[in-house]
Every structure is written in C-alpha cells, then in structure tokens.
Design an enzyme around this catalytic site. Structure first.
Site, PDB file in Angstrom:
ATOM      1  N   ASP A  52      31.668 -72.168  18.360  1.00 29.58           N
ATOM      2  CA  ASP A  52      30.631 -72.543  19.325  1.00 29.58           C
ATOM      3  C   ASP A  52      30.921 -71.872  20.661  1.00 29.58           C
ATOM      4  O   ASP A  52      31.968 -72.091  21.261  1.00 29.58           O
ATOM      5  CB  ASP A  52      30.638 -74.068  19.515  1.00 29.58           C
ATOM      6  N   TYR A  57      30.131 -70.205  29.458  1.00 29.02           N
ATOM      7  CA  TYR A  57      31.591 -70.285  29.413  1.00 29.02           C
ATOM      8  C   TYR A  57      32.247 -69.005  29.945  1.00 29.02           C
ATOM      9  O   TYR A  57      33.448 -68.986  30.205  1.00 29.02           O
ATOM     10  CB  TYR A  57      32.098 -70.587  27.993  1.00 29.02           C
ATOM     11  N   LYS A  86      24.698 -70.138  23.454  1.00 35.11           N
ATOM     12  CA  LYS A  86      23.697 -70.969  24.134  1.00 35.11           C
ATOM     13  C   LYS A  86      23.066 -70.269  25.318  1.00 35.11           C
ATOM     14  O   LYS A  86      23.736 -69.553  26.065  1.00 35.11           O
ATOM     15  CB  LYS A  86      24.341 -72.271  24.628  1.00 35.11           C
ATOM     16  N   HIS A 119      21.075 -74.698  26.162  1.00 35.27           N
ATOM     17  CA  HIS A 119      22.326 -75.393  26.532  1.00 35.27           C
ATOM     18  C   HIS A 119      22.066 -76.781  27.117  1.00 35.27           C
ATOM     19  O   HIS A 119      22.771 -77.737  26.793  1.00 35.27           O
ATOM     20  CB  HIS A 119      23.102 -74.530  27.531  1.00 35.27           C
TER      21      HIS A 119
HETATM   22  N1  LIG Z   1      26.922 -78.750  25.064  1.00 36.74           N
HETATM   23  C1  LIG Z   1      27.712 -79.075  26.049  1.00 36.74           C
HETATM   24  O1  LIG Z   1      27.268 -79.367  27.165  1.00 36.74           O
HETATM   25  C2  LIG Z   1      29.189 -79.122  25.819  1.00 36.74           C
HETATM   26  C3  LIG Z   1      30.005 -79.796  26.731  1.00 36.74           C
HETATM   27  C4  LIG Z   1      31.367 -79.824  26.482  1.00 36.74           C
HETATM   28  C5  LIG Z   1      31.900 -79.190  25.356  1.00 36.74           C
HETATM   29  N2  LIG Z   1      31.064 -78.515  24.513  1.00 36.74           N
HETATM   30  C6  LIG Z   1      31.591 -77.799  23.331  1.00 36.74           C
HETATM   31  O2  LIG Z   1      32.427 -78.665  22.620  1.00 36.74           O
HETATM   32  C7  LIG Z   1      33.699 -78.039  22.431  1.00 36.74           C
HETATM   33  C8  LIG Z   1      34.727 -79.081  22.250  1.00 36.74           C
HETATM   34  O3  LIG Z   1      35.293 -79.473  23.515  1.00 36.74           O
HETATM   35  P1  LIG Z   1      35.767 -80.880  23.807  1.00 36.74           P
HETATM   36  O4  LIG Z   1      36.455 -81.007  25.078  1.00 36.74           O
HETATM   37  O5  LIG Z   1      34.579 -81.682  23.631  1.00 36.74           O
HETATM   38  O6  LIG Z   1      36.845 -81.036  22.596  1.00 36.74           O
HETATM   39  P2  LIG Z   1      37.830 -82.162  22.258  1.00 36.74           P
HETATM   40  O7  LIG Z   1      38.512 -81.650  21.033  1.00 36.74           O
HETATM   41  O8  LIG Z   1      37.192 -83.514  22.274  1.00 36.74           O
HETATM   42  O9  LIG Z   1      38.865 -82.191  23.467  1.00 36.74           O
HETATM   43  C9  LIG Z   1      39.675 -81.094  23.787  1.00 36.74           C
HETATM   44  C10 LIG Z   1      40.909 -81.649  24.457  1.00 36.74           C
HETATM   45  O10 LIG Z   1      41.625 -82.388  23.493  1.00 36.74           O
HETATM   46  C11 LIG Z   1      42.956 -81.964  23.438  1.00 36.74           C
HETATM   47  N3  LIG Z   1      43.349 -81.849  22.035  1.00 36.74           N
HETATM   48  C12 LIG Z   1      42.849 -80.995  21.099  1.00 36.74           C
HETATM   49  N4  LIG Z   1      43.446 -81.212  19.915  1.00 36.74           N
HETATM   50  C13 LIG Z   1      44.344 -82.221  20.109  1.00 36.74           C
HETATM   51  C14 LIG Z   1      45.248 -82.889  19.268  1.00 36.74           C
HETATM   52  N5  LIG Z   1      45.369 -82.557  17.993  1.00 36.74           N
HETATM   53  N6  LIG Z   1      46.009 -83.880  19.799  1.00 36.74           N
HETATM   54  C15 LIG Z   1      45.906 -84.212  21.092  1.00 36.74           C
HETATM   55  N7  LIG Z   1      45.062 -83.611  21.952  1.00 36.74           N
HETATM   56  C16 LIG Z   1      44.276 -82.629  21.459  1.00 36.74           C
HETATM   57  C17 LIG Z   1      43.024 -80.632  24.118  1.00 36.74           C
HETATM   58  O11 LIG Z   1      44.221 -80.655  24.787  1.00 36.74           O
HETATM   59  P3  LIG Z   1      45.006 -79.323  25.285  1.00 36.74           P
HETATM   60  O12 LIG Z   1      44.167 -78.794  26.393  1.00 36.74           O
HETATM   61  O13 LIG Z   1      46.311 -79.857  25.738  1.00 36.74           O
HETATM   62  O14 LIG Z   1      45.074 -78.417  24.112  1.00 36.74           O
HETATM   63  C18 LIG Z   1      41.814 -80.624  25.039  1.00 36.74           C
HETATM   64  O15 LIG Z   1      42.192 -81.090  26.327  1.00 36.74           O
HETATM   65  C19 LIG Z   1      33.840 -77.127  23.638  1.00 36.74           C
HETATM   66  O16 LIG Z   1      34.801 -76.122  23.478  1.00 36.74           O
HETATM   67  C20 LIG Z   1      32.427 -76.578  23.699  1.00 36.74           C
HETATM   68  O17 LIG Z   1      32.265 -75.582  22.716  1.00 36.74           O
HETATM   69  C21 LIG Z   1      29.725 -78.501  24.714  1.00 36.74           C
END
Ligand SMILES: NC(=O)c1ccc[n+]([C@@H]2O[C@H](COP(=O)([O-])OP(=O)(O)OC[C@H]3O[C@@H](n4cnc5c(N)ncnc54)[C@H](OP(=O)(O)O)[C@@H]3O)[C@@H](O)[C@H]2O)c1
Length: 312
Positions: A52, A57, A86, A119
């Site tokens: 994604d 980004y 997006k 987006h």
């Molecule tokens: N449409 C939108 O507006 C929108 C908004 C936000 C995100 N997104 C998308 O969603 C994706 C997912 O992002 P998210 O932040 O939502 O993902 P998430 O997986 O919920 O959170 C990522 C965070 O979790 C930590 N993490 C990942 N794996 C882990 C594990 N096994 N154990 C402990 N901590 C862990 C990471 O830590 P570390 O940093 O220490 O590795 C990072 O800080 C983004 O990359 C993007 O593509 C879309």
C-alpha cells in the site's frame, strides 16, 4: 473471501473480476527513504504480496526500487504482487486525476496498478502544494469540486486499462453510500482505520453486503503505547495461543473478513507479522467483547494526516 487453512494465504476477490487482494498487506508510510527500501524488501522476502503506497508518503520511488529488485530477481512475477497507491487531496479536480495517476505509476516504475484510491474525501486547493495553508495556518479546501466528479475521473482510469480497481479511503459510511449509489464503477475497496477499539461494524456490514473489500489500517493501533499491543485481553490470548500480541491482532482482522495493512520496519518484525495463524472462536469472541472505543487517526475529519510515524 477465499479462505485457506493457512491464514497467511487468504485472498479476497475484488468486484468486477478485478483480481484478488492478499488479505495481509504491507503499508509504506515510512518517512525515511533508506528505511522504506529495506523495509519493503524485507516485507517481500517475508512473504507479503500486497503493498500500500501513496503519493502523499513521498516515497513511491523508493518503494518502486525495492519492488523492482524483487521482481527482477526472477522469483516473483508482477501479477503475483498487488500494488495500491492513492490520489492526494490536492489532485481532486478531474483534470488532475490522470496526470497524478501517471506520475505515481512512473515513480513506482510500474505499467499498471492493481488499485487506486482517493486518499481522503477532502479536496484541497488544487496544485503541487500538498499541504496548502492560509496565513492563519488553516488548510485551504477546494469547494469547486465534489467527490463524485473526482470519482468519475477515477472510473476513466479503469476504462483506460492501467488500473484494475478503484476505491476510497478515510471515508465514513454516510459519505460512501451516495458515491456507491451513483457510481458507474462501484468502489471495490474502502480503506479505513480499524482495530478492536474501532471495529467499524456498520461499515464492515455495508462492505460485505455490497462486495466491497474492507481494508483496515492501524490494525496494531499504530503501535501506540499504551494501546492495543498491551491490552490485557490481547496479551492473555497471545500467551494462551503461543503467539505475539501483534499476531493476535492481525489474525483477528483477517478472520473477521477484512484485509489489513501493517508496517513492520525490520526483517524480524516482517516475519513476525506475516506468520499468523487462526485463533479459536472463543478468542475471537473475547476480542469482540472488548468495550474500549478509540479512534487514533483524525484524518477522517479533516483530510490532514493525523498520524506521522516516528522517523526512521
Ligand atoms: N488511508 C490513510 O489515511 C492511512 C493512514 C495511516 C496509515 N495508512 C496505511 O496503513 C499502513 C499501516 O500503518 P499503521 O501505522 O496503521 O500500522 P500498524 O501496523 O498498526 O502500526 C505500525 C506501528 O506498529 C509497530 N509494530 C509493527 N509491528 C509490530 C510488532 N510485531 N510488534 C510491536 N510493534 C509493532 C511499528 O513499530 P516500529 O516503528 O517500532 O517498527 C509501528 O510503530 C501505513 O503504512 C499506510 O500504508 C493509511
């Protein structure tokens, strides 16, 4: 949903025969360029086949570099990878949609996209400034375009064959319904924040009833602490089934019929987050009974990214 006894292989069919989305997706919201390349490569090596991306980004080139390296290695074919990007808020005017799409495609180094999303439903002042602000620091919105006009330009991309499916992100059920009703090509995917503290049950039901893939971001609650990764119910289940809290949260998301996006930044975490297995029904029920309700990302109410991850 095409279930598999191996949860990691779950794929969800898209409407209009536009292929299948691997339920386990890797998100590329990583501010550091070098880390984007290594994390994307590690995710590919761990088994992720769904990526994604977003114009916003600022790292499509780096994601493209990592993916191209994986593809030219020969072991993985382009059609085995599902790639999304997006359209950003400053490109909602219909005449800006195709150029924005083409620019993303070029940065990613791809001939076609599996999925292109709007987006957010918020149109910003059209132009190359992604975060247009007035002298008081307030976002300059664009009142001269509505979401349906932008959607029609997205439909043309599907007609032209370079984009297999289109969808929406950061949209509420009330905003989705009129687009769904008017669309010539119905949204194939909706990407929103979702986790046990924000199950979005009504939106999920609408999506299931209408053949729309529900794609959850922040399945680990953006990794915020205190938060889901330390929730006592999740931790107790993790200890009971011999998995980590992250693996429990990701399995729950897939087993409830959603796709998800997670952002591991190291090879070890990529392997951990890919290595999920089914939870027993009593564990799913316990998670569904968690009473906490919390939205972590405010993007849905302003169009401004509400969560900037820690720098690499
Ligand atoms: N449409 C939108 O507006 C929108 C908004 C936000 C995100 N997104 C998308 O969603 C994706 C997912 O992002 P998210 O932040 O939502 O993902 P998430 O997986 O919920 O959170 C990522 C965070 O979790 C930590 N993490 C990942 N794996 C882990 C594990 N096994 N154990 C402990 N901590 C862990 C990471 O830590 P570390 O940093 O220490 O590795 C990072 O800080 C983004 O990359 C993007 O593509 C879309």
């Amino acid at each position: 949903m095409i279930e598999s006894s191996d949860l990691r292989m779950t794929r969800i069919p898209l409407s209009h025969g536009a292929g299948q989305m691997p339920a386990l997706g890797f998100g590329t919201l990583i501010p550091d360029a070098a880390l984007t390349i290594t994390a994307t490569r590690d995710a590919l090596e761990a088994g992720f086949r769904h990526f994604d991306c977003a114009e916003r980004y600022g790292n499509e080139r780096e994601v493209g570099t990592a993916l191209q390296a994986g593809l030219t290695g020969g072991a993985i074919a382009r059609e085995h990878i599902f790639i999304t990007t997006k359209l950003w808020n400053s490109n909602h005017r219909p005449e800006r949609v195709e150029p924005a799409f083409e620019a993303s495609l070029q940065r990613l180094g791809l001939a076609y996209l599996d999925l292109y999303l709007i987006h957010t439903p918020f149109a910003f002042q059209p132009g190359d400034e992604q975060d247009p602000r007035d002298q008081n620091g307030n976002v300059i919105y664009d009142r001269g375009v509505n979401l349906l006009d932008t959607w029609k330009a997205m439909e043309s991309l599907v007609d032209h064959g370079k984009c297999r499916a289109i969808g929406l992100s950061d949209i509420s059920l009330d905003e989705l319904k009129p687009i769904y009703a008017s669309a010539r090509i119905k949204p194939a995917v909706v990407q929103v924040e979702s986790h046990p503290y924000l199950p979005e049950t009504e939106l999920l039901k609408f999506c299931k009833d209408n053949g729309i893939v529900f794609l959850a971001f922040a399945p680990l609650g953006h990794g915020m602490k205190p938060g889901l990764l330390e929730d006592p119910v999740i931790s107790a289940i993790a200890a009971r089934v011999g998995k980590t809290p992250a693996q429990v949260l990701l399995a729950w998301a897939v087993q409830r019929g959603t796709a998800l996006l997670t952002t591991p930044r190291t090879a070890a975490r990529a392997r951990e987050n890919f290595d999920i297995s089914p939870l027993p029904q009593d564990a799913l029920d316990e998670i569904n009974r968690i009473p906490i309700r919390q939205r972590l990302n405010s993007v849905v109410s302003t169009g401004v990214p509400g969560f900037i991850p820690k720098g690499g």
